[in-house]
Design a protein around this motif. Structure first.
Motif, PDB file in Angstrom:
ATOM      1  N   ILE A   6      63.085  85.039  38.887  1.00 13.95           N
ATOM      2  CA  ILE A   6      63.890  83.834  39.092  1.00 13.95           C
ATOM      3  C   ILE A   6      65.366  84.189  38.959  1.00 13.95           C
ATOM      4  O   ILE A   6      65.793  84.762  37.946  1.00 13.95           O
ATOM      5  N   THR A   7      66.138  83.848  39.967  1.00 16.87           N
ATOM      6  CA  THR A   7      67.563  84.185  39.966  1.00 16.87           C
ATOM      7  C   THR A   7      68.366  83.137  39.201  1.00 16.87           C
ATOM      8  O   THR A   7      67.894  82.026  38.933  1.00 16.87           O
ATOM      9  N   THR A   8      69.597  83.492  38.907  1.00 19.49           N
ATOM     10  CA  THR A   8      70.462  82.624  38.103  1.00 19.49           C
ATOM     11  C   THR A   8      71.668  82.115  38.886  1.00 19.49           C
ATOM     12  O   THR A   8      72.620  81.610  38.298  1.00 19.49           O
ATOM     13  N   GLY A   9      71.641  82.253  40.217  1.00 15.58           N
ATOM     14  CA  GLY A   9      72.793  81.886  41.031  1.00 15.58           C
ATOM     15  C   GLY A   9      73.754  83.039  41.210  1.00 15.58           C
ATOM     16  O   GLY A   9      74.623  83.004  42.071  1.00 15.58           O
ATOM     17  N   GLU A  10      73.604  84.060  40.383  1.00 16.44           N
ATOM     18  CA  GLU A  10      74.414  85.275  40.445  1.00 16.44           C
ATOM     19  C   GLU A  10      73.482  86.455  40.706  1.00 16.44           C
ATOM     20  O   GLU A  10      72.261  86.311  40.654  1.00 16.44           O
ATOM     21  N   PRO A  11      74.026  87.640  40.976  1.00 20.88           N
ATOM     22  CA  PRO A  11      73.163  88.830  41.106  1.00 20.88           C
ATOM     23  C   PRO A  11      72.591  89.262  39.761  1.00 20.88           C
ATOM     24  O   PRO A  11      72.837  90.351  39.254  1.00 20.88           O
ATOM     25  N   TYR A  12      71.843  88.364  39.175  1.00 24.15           N
ATOM     26  CA  TYR A  12      71.249  88.551  37.847  1.00 24.15           C
ATOM     27  C   TYR A  12      69.986  87.697  37.830  1.00 24.15           C
ATOM     28  O   TYR A  12      70.001  86.562  38.311  1.00 24.15           O
ATOM     29  N   ALA A  13      68.890  88.224  37.317  1.00 23.43           N
ATOM     30  CA  ALA A  13      67.638  87.479  37.369  1.00 23.43           C
ATOM     31  C   ALA A  13      66.820  87.701  36.112  1.00 23.43           C
ATOM     32  O   ALA A  13      67.038  88.652  35.356  1.00 23.43           O
ATOM     33  N   LEU A  14      65.845  86.797  35.916  1.00 29.60           N
ATOM     34  CA  LEU A  14      64.875  86.906  34.841  1.00 29.60           C
ATOM     35  C   LEU A  14      63.489  87.033  35.458  1.00 29.60           C
ATOM     36  O   LEU A  14      63.226  86.469  36.529  1.00 29.60           O
ATOM     37  N   GLY A  15      62.615  87.765  34.788  1.00 28.90           N
ATOM     38  CA  GLY A  15      61.267  87.945  35.294  1.00 28.90           C
ATOM     39  C   GLY A  15      60.239  87.645  34.239  1.00 28.90           C
ATOM     40  O   GLY A  15      60.512  87.690  33.034  1.00 28.90           O
ATOM     41  N   ALA A  16      59.016  87.328  34.699  1.00 23.55           N
ATOM     42  CA  ALA A  16      57.908  87.057  33.781  1.00 23.55           C
ATOM     43  C   ALA A  16      56.619  87.553  34.411  1.00 23.55           C
ATOM     44  O   ALA A  16      56.382  87.339  35.604  1.00 23.55           O
ATOM     45  N   ARG A  17      55.792  88.203  33.576  1.00 23.75           N
ATOM     46  CA  ARG A  17      54.476  88.647  34.030  1.00 23.75           C
ATOM     47  C   ARG A  17      53.572  88.780  32.809  1.00 23.75           C
ATOM     48  O   ARG A  17      53.922  89.470  31.854  1.00 23.75           O
ATOM     49  N   ASN A  18      52.445  88.077  32.847  1.00 24.44           N
ATOM     50  CA  ASN A  18      51.456  88.135  31.758  1.00 24.44           C
ATOM     51  C   ASN A  18      52.083  87.808  30.402  1.00 24.44           C
ATOM     52  O   ASN A  18      51.769  88.435  29.385  1.00 24.44           O
ATOM     53  N   GLY A  19      53.015  86.815  30.383  1.00 23.93           N
ATOM     54  CA  GLY A  19      53.625  86.379  29.137  1.00 23.93           C
ATOM     55  C   GLY A  19      54.815  87.176  28.691  1.00 23.93           C
ATOM     56  O   GLY A  19      55.474  86.832  27.693  1.00 23.93           O
ATOM     57  N   PHE A  20      55.148  88.246  29.402  1.00 26.12           N
ATOM     58  CA  PHE A  20      56.274  89.098  29.032  1.00 26.12           C
ATOM     59  C   PHE A  20      57.497  88.714  29.854  1.00 26.12           C
ATOM     60  O   PHE A  20      57.396  88.477  31.049  1.00 26.12           O
ATOM     61  N   THR A  21      58.661  88.630  29.222  1.00 27.98           N
ATOM     62  CA  THR A  21      59.898  88.229  29.883  1.00 27.98           C
ATOM     63  C   THR A  21      60.903  89.382  29.854  1.00 27.98           C
ATOM     64  O   THR A  21      61.026  90.090  28.847  1.00 27.98           O
ATOM     65  N   PHE A  22      61.629  89.547  30.950  1.00 28.50           N
ATOM     66  CA  PHE A  22      62.659  90.587  31.041  1.00 28.50           C
ATOM     67  C   PHE A  22      63.788  90.057  31.925  1.00 28.50           C
ATOM     68  O   PHE A  22      63.600  89.136  32.720  1.00 28.50           O
ATOM     69  N   GLU A  23      64.990  90.617  31.779  1.00 25.99           N
ATOM     70  CA  GLU A  23      66.141  90.114  32.517  1.00 25.99           C
ATOM     71  C   GLU A  23      67.185  91.191  32.711  1.00 25.99           C
ATOM     72  O   GLU A  23      67.127  92.252  32.092  1.00 25.99           O
ATOM     73  N   GLY A  24      68.120  90.881  33.627  1.00 27.72           N
ATOM     74  CA  GLY A  24      69.230  91.787  33.852  1.00 27.72           C
ATOM     75  C   GLY A  24      69.603  91.878  35.313  1.00 27.72           C
ATOM     76  O   GLY A  24      68.908  91.346  36.191  1.00 27.72           O
ATOM     77  N   ALA A  25      70.711  92.557  35.587  1.00 21.33           N
ATOM     78  CA  ALA A  25      71.113  92.799  36.974  1.00 21.33           C
ATOM     79  C   ALA A  25      70.065  93.640  37.686  1.00 21.33           C
ATOM     80  O   ALA A  25      69.835  93.486  38.893  1.00 21.33           O
ATOM     81  N   TRP A  26      69.388  94.528  36.950  1.00 23.32           N
ATOM     82  CA  TRP A  26      68.362  95.374  37.551  1.00 23.32           C
ATOM     83  C   TRP A  26      67.182  94.535  38.055  1.00 23.32           C
ATOM     84  O   TRP A  26      66.526  94.906  39.034  1.00 23.32           O
ATOM     85  N   VAL A  27      66.906  93.420  37.369  1.00 24.41           N
ATOM     86  CA  VAL A  27      65.812  92.548  37.809  1.00 24.41           C
ATOM     87  C   VAL A  27      66.181  91.907  39.140  1.00 24.41           C
ATOM     88  O   VAL A  27      65.345  91.785  40.047  1.00 24.41           O
ATOM     89  N   TRP A  28      67.455  91.499  39.274  1.00 20.56           N
ATOM     90  CA  TRP A  28      67.883  90.933  40.556  1.00 20.56           C
ATOM     91  C   TRP A  28      67.799  91.999  41.660  1.00 20.56           C
ATOM     92  O   TRP A  28      67.362  91.697  42.779  1.00 20.56           O
TER      93      TRP A  28
END
Length: 787
Positions: A346-368
């Motif tokens: 899921i993006t944040t409107g900027e080149p930065y995103a958050l991710g989720a899989r099997n209950g685990f969350t991660f984020e950063g420019a690398w995710v975008w």
């Protein structure tokens, strides 16, 4: 348009260009089935990819990066593309009911039309909210809202109803885009206020707690208000009523709540679930009608309840394609079981995103960057298609010399429409020895360069006769019928006449009776619609079988004795006006190769189905003295005819010639109509040829048109008023493109001005030059009245 040696045995109709169906088209394009014909019916010929839509709203992606172009994709899959809206089904007759065309028959039907927000029961939502789904129309709705915000100088309250992933991502994208656009327009973005409304007590209720917390933090950091725990109960012009909170003042409201099905499904007779979605089994077949398939948001899979999201629509494409192939082959269908967990980015409107899989969350420019790479790779499958294989050609005879081999090779990519006409030079030479029977009642015959023949029947009005015939230029027989009829009527209108009757000449490809009948019925329905609108009676005709779908008409018309417009009526000082843009030849050639964008092709079709009837009347009302329709031999070719017949010169203002969208890109790619080289021979008529040939717009002069506009001369003092009337009458690109000059001593009759675009006085008259007459006589007649 797409000729095939294998008769059509089965028709598969795809309703909607959703994520599943574009996958089906690509897979069948890679591995086609002989005898199977696909037809795609879609409201939007550029289908947005949901994964990149927020990035496009945020201004990170442009339009083409975030849309799948169905024109090249359909060409690649050898599928027919019908630009229309489906409004129902005739399941007993196996027909798809469309809003603006005859029903489309099918053997197998698949539906992938997405969904709409479930706001039908909310008072005021239909009038004042902007639904995100169906996404194929959202871009236009967003752009309208954006325009209103800028018109308000950035003083606007923006709201999104829906606290799921779609709502949160959309609001952050809106925040980025509108804030930047308002600032770029010179206004203060602090006048913008953003609000998210959700009936849940917290955002993203189905996602891990860490992701919910991070997005709540991001909204606070950007000054976005959140109204949680109350349902939106009413939408007003300036507010949304929320249970437990009262009215929330908002100027623009975007709606992203739970999906609902299209309303017309309830009337089809298909088995639906309690919410109105199509019930399908694990093979994606309707539980009530096994010849009907459904995928994506519109499908409710028995025993499964995947989210209504693009992720699952994309993944259902391969199993849907596989089962369509299996049912055609008579094999057992395979079950499709959607996976329970998916990777969410899921993006944040900027080149930065958050991710989720099997209950685990991660984020950063690398995710975008990861999401961007995944999305671009997916889009490349559809927008960077393999080169289309050419149809097998007959072997070149061993006796063929180099020139013959080159000419035979060019035949493989011959264009349809007026691009399929015999070249002017060939036609002139072939008819050079033909001597028609002499008759006193033939006023305009084979010896004249006019658009139609005129015969004096002794009545108060003269009889006008013309004929046109060509093979299909589009894969939709209904649209082709409209174009063919409109093109044939163009000669009548160019002569200042009114059509009276028409005889049809039709060729349909070999095939089984039901398919031949269906195509012929669709084609003639389109043609008859145009003829009826013109008050031209279809009184008979002739049909035959052949290799390709073709259609033409012999049209008769009537004109008052003193009202006929001839090509030779040009007068020095008159302005030259063209009523439609040019470019159909190159664009249709590009479409045939799968290189034209769908919106370019649809705009060309819109102009090819626009009648010249009203334009002819407007031109006559403003004192037109000469007229022709711009067709197969291009703008220059038809202007050459006029100056030759009128004994005058002309100056053509090249930058003023109106062009269809995409023409410059097509020509820059080196794609031209197969008739273009024949038309280029007319360059001898250009006085400043060396300078003109170096201009980027030079090839425009030779592009052959199908159902093109009128080229006419009008007194200069009335030209501006004439153009204004034409534009008000629907000819929005009508323009003054030159001026008629007195005859000069130059052998070349036409000057092409590359920069000057203002009207100027005509030079003094010059004496006729005999050698100039001889040169013009050698120029081919670029239009024959009855051939």
């Amino acid at each position: 348009m797409q000729a095939t040696q294998t008769p059509v045995l089965k028709d598969i109709v795809l309703v909607g260009a959703g994520h599943s169906h574009v996958g089906v088209l690509r897979m069948f394009g890679m591995n086609p089935m002989p005898g199977v014909r696909f037809t795609l019916i879609t409201r939007q010929v550029h289908t947005p990819y949901s994964g990149m839509l927020p990035g496009m709203i945020a201004g990170i992606y442009d339009y083409d990066a975030a849309h799948i172009d169905t024109a090249p994709l359909s060409r690649f899959a050898q599928a027919r593309l019908y630009h229309s809206e489906v409004i129902g089904l005739d399941l007993a007759g196996k027909r798809v009911i469309c809003r603006d065309r005859p029903p489309v028959p099918y053997d197998i039907l698949s539906i992938n039309i997405g969904s709409t927000p479930s706001a039908r029961q909310i008072p005021g939502a239909a009038e004042h909210a902007i639904p995100v789904k169906p996404i194929d129309g959202f871009i236009e709705r967003f752009e309208a809202a954006r325009t209103r915000v800028l018109k308000a100088q950035g003083r606007a309250r923006i709201g999104v109803v829906g606290g799921g992933a779609g709502g949160v991502e959309l609001l952050l994208s809106l925040h980025r885009r509108l804030t930047r656009d308002v600032a770029a327009a010179g206004f203060d973005p602090s006048g913008l206020f953003f609000t998210l409304i959700t009936s849940s007590d917290e955002l993203l209720p189905t996602f891990p707690p860490r992701m919910r917390q991070r997005f709540a933090q991001l909204l606070r950091e950007r000054g976005i208000s959140v109204v949680a725990g109350g349902k939106a109960s009413e939408v007003r012009a300036d507010a949304v009523l929320v249970e437990g909170n009262g009215p929330i003042a908002l100027d623009e409201v975007f709606w992203t709540t739970r999906a609902a099905p299209a309303g017309w499904l309830a009337q089809t007779g298909l088995a639906l679930d309690d919410e109105g979605f199509i019930r399908v089994n694990e093979t994606l077949q309707s539980v009530s009608h096994p010849e009907v398939f459904a995928a994506g948001d519109v499908a409710a899979i028995e025993g499964h309840a995947p989210p209504k999201s693009g992720v699952y629509a994309v993944r259902s494409g391969p199993p849907l394609a596989g089962n369509l192939r299996r049912i055609l082959n008579g094999h057992r269908l395979a079950a499709y079981k959607p996976q329970r967990e998916a990777l969410y980015l899921i993006t944040t409107g900027e080149p930065y995103a958050l991710g989720a899989r099997n209950g685990f969350t991660f984020e950063g420019a690398w995710v975008w960057k990861l999401k961007d790479r995944i999305d671009r790779r997916f889009m490349a499958k559809f927008n960077e298609l393999p080169e289309m294989a050419e149809h097998d050609q007959a072997p070149v005879p061993a006796i063929a010399d180099q020139a013959a081999v080159k000419e035979i090779s060019a035949m493989a990519m011959r264009c349809g429409g007026c691009g399929a006409k015999v070249g002017a030079t060939i036609l002139t030479r072939a008819l050079g020895t033909v001597e028609p029977a002499a008759r006193d009642d033939v006023v305009v015959g084979l010896d004249a360069p006019d658009d139609a023949a005129i015969v004096d029947t002794g009545a108060n009005r003269l009889s006008v006769h013309t004929v046109d015939y060509f093979r299909a230029i589009v894969d939709d027989p209904y649209v082709f019928g409209k174009i063919a009829a409109n093109h044939a009527l163009g000669d009548i209108y160019a002569m200042g006449a009114e059509p009276q009757t028409a005889l049809a000449i039709a060729t349909v490809p070999y095939g089984i009776e039901a398919k031949v009948e269906a195509d012929l019925a669709q084609m003639m329905a389109g043609a008859n619609q145009i003829l009826r609108e013109a008050k031209c009676a279809l009184v008979g005709g002739h049909t035959s079988e052949g290799a390709e779908l073709s259609l033409g008409f012999a049209v008769n018309g009537l004109v008052d004795r003193d009202a006929a417009l001839r090509k030779g009526g040009l007068r020095p000082g008159d302005a030259l006006i063209v009523t439609k843009p040019v470019g159909t030849g190159a664009l249709l050639a590009a479409h045939m190769r799968g290189k034209a964008r769908a919106r370019w092709v649809m705009q060309a079709i819109e102009h090819m189905t626009l009648s010249n009837r009203a334009a002819a009347r407007i031109l006559q009302a403003h004192g037109a003295s000469a007229s022709t329709d711009v067709t197969g031999f291009g703008l220059l070719g038809h202007l050459v005819e006029m100056v030759k017949a009128g004994g005058v010169d002309a100056t053509l203002w090249l930058p003023r010639v109106p062009l269809l969208d995409g023409l410059m890109e097509t020509m820059a790619a080196g794609i031209f109509s197969s008739l273009q080289p024949q038309n280029v021979r007319l360059r001898r008529a250009i006085r400043n040829l060396e300078a003109a040939a170096s201009h980027a717009l030079y090839p425009v002069l030779f592009d052959p048109q199908t159902a093109g506009g009128l080229l006419a001369s009008v007194p200069s003092e009335r030209a501006q008023a004439c153009v204004k009337a034409l534009r008000a009458g629907g000819y929005t690109t009508a323009a003054i493109i030159g001026i008629v000059e007195p005859r000069s001593a130059s052998l070349e009759a036409i000057t092409v001005e590359l920069e000057r675009t203002e009207c100027r006085p005509a030079p003094a008259l010059s004496a006729p030059i005999e050698t100039r007459d001889q040169m013009l006589e050698e120029m081919p007649r670029a239009h024959q009245p009855v051939l």
